[in-house]
Scaffold this active site. Structure first.
Site, PDB file in Angstrom:
ATOM      1  N   ASP A   1       0.875  -1.167   0.000  1.00 10.40           N
ATOM      2  CA  ASP A   1       0.000   0.000   0.000  1.00 10.40           C
ATOM      3  C   ASP A   1       0.913   1.217   0.000  1.00 10.40           C
ATOM      4  OD1 ASP A   1      -1.738   2.068   0.395  1.00 10.40           O
ATOM      5  OD2 ASP A   1      -2.547   1.347   2.300  1.00 10.40           O
TER       6      ASP A   1
ATOM      7  N   ASP B   1       0.215   0.927 -27.356  1.00  9.14           N
ATOM      8  CA  ASP B   1       0.803   0.400 -26.119  1.00  9.14           C
ATOM      9  C   ASP B   1       2.095  -0.353 -26.401  1.00  9.14           C
ATOM     10  OD1 ASP B   1      -0.933   1.159 -23.963  1.00  9.14           O
ATOM     11  OD2 ASP B   1      -2.434  -0.190 -24.786  1.00  9.14           O
TER      12      ASP B   1
END
Length: 388
Positions: free
Chosen positions: A80, A176
């Site tokens: 996180d 991409d």
């Protein structure tokens, strides 16, 4: 399949890949193929959004096959980044890394304190790569960097399709993939420079710039031709600037591709006297659609194999138009040994493509499949960060 037994060229290099979806992961995949240790930095719980990005109904071991194909041969470290303690772990990894890369929208890494200016304080020798949609300046800066949108902005979609058809995008994420390839090239160049000078670097690529570069041939023609837009052919358009016979045509049992070549010679080889009347090569462009319409009607009178048997011995540039099933059953494909099977640590396996680069005549392959979210947290903390 022959594999490289000696060290791969990027062996012992550590790459931290914060990127998601396709562009960034395609760049880190190529680095992994060439020997780098690539660690995906993923969000705890959900991981890379590409895990749930489906291009078909296929799924393997809880993740999309798209994720498996573009993230093979990597490790996963789940954190996180908004948690100060876990962010500190990332900074310890950065101190050991050779390359760090991401493809977030402008401003995201700055808010996390992980932009290049702050990262190079932690590790001055790091090669820092980033991919954006449209660069970090200008009115498009904050637009979503999505492949179809970039193809549309860049003019690429406008080049495709017949004159009476709307713009047509490519059938895969070309923006991409090209941006990923260019980022990998830039990173490799800066790794070479670092080996000479010891300097780190910031390497930037964008989907839009990559797609513009992809069109360098036709854009250069446009820029030096009074900015006159090319006209797409109304009959089987394949290249807006090329005359007849360039295109793909239906035959009695399939399709035939015809590239550049003499229309007169083509008429002789195909036993089509109408074509042999176009003796001025300028007509092959000015009367492009007229000539191509003759070919449309004539080529449907025989099979692809019959036409190839007339054209190939004369070295006329042509090709059968293969489906994937026919392609993969052909010796021309199997000789390349272009597929490999990769396997996750729990035994889940996937058949995919290998690295397309050969060095010293040998192939780069790896049986290591994509990681599960946070699968390598413990090993990375112990081996790199030094926490047992």
């Amino acid at each position: 399949m022959t594999e490289i037994n000696s060290l791969k060229p990027l062996e012992d290099l550590l790459v931290l890949d914060f990127s998601q979806f396709l562009s960034g992961p395609s760049a880190s995949l190529r680095l992994a193929d060439m020997g780098a240790r690539v660690i995906k930095i993923e969000r705890s719980g959900t991981g890379d959004i590409c895990r749930t990005l489906y291009i078909s109904n296929q799924e393997l071991d809880g993740d999309s096959t798209l994720f498996h194909s573009i993230n093979r041969n990597k490790e996963s470290f789940a954190v996180d980044l908004k948690n100060p303690e876990e962010l500190e772990l990332i900074k310890k990894l950065i101190r050991k890394a050779d390359v760090m890369m991401g493809n977030f929208r402008p401003g995201v890494m700055e808010r996390l304190g992980l932009d290049y200016e702050q990262v190079k304080i932690i590790n001055p020798q790091i090669i820092y790569g980033e991919i954006s949609g449209y660069g970090d300046e200008g009115p498009w800066r904050d637009k979503p960097g999505q492949d179809l949108l970039v193809q549309s902005f860049s003019g690429l979609a406008w080049l495709n399709g017949d004159a009476d058809q709307p713009p047509m995008p490519f059938g895969l994420a070309v923006a991409d993939m090209m941006a990923g390839a260019q980022l990998a090239q830039g990173i490799l160049a800066c790794l070479v420079r670092r080996g000479i000078t010891g300097e780190g670097a910031l390497v930037q690529a964008s989907l839009l710039e990559a797609t513009l570069d992809f069109q360098f041939e036709v854009l250069s023609t446009y820029l030096n031709d009074g900015k006159q837009l090319p006209e797409r052919s109304s009959v089987h358009n394949a290249h807006a600037y090329l005359g007849a016979p360039y295109g793909i045509y239906q035959t009695q049992n399939g399709y035939l591709a015809l590239a550049m070549g003499s229309v007169i010679k083509l008429g002789e080889l195909l036993a089509c006297p109408e074509l042999t009347t176009y003796t001025d090569s300028k007509e092959w462009s000015t009367k492009r659609d007229e000539i191509k319409q003759i070919l449309v009607e004539h080529l449907q009178t025989a099979t692809t194999e019959q036409w190839l048997s007339a054209l190939e011995p004369a070295d006329y540039w042509c090709a059968d138009v293969l489906t994937w099933s026919r392609l993969m059953g052909h010796e021309g494909f199997t000789t390349l040994q272009m597929t490999q099977q990769v396997t996750r640590s729990n035994g889940a396996s996937l058949m995919t493509t290998r690295c397309p680069i050969r060095m010293d005549g040998q192939l780069f392959t790896s049986t290591k499949g994509s990681p599960r979210i946070g699968e390598h947290n413990a090993a990375i903390l112990e081996e790199i960060v030094g926490l047992g």
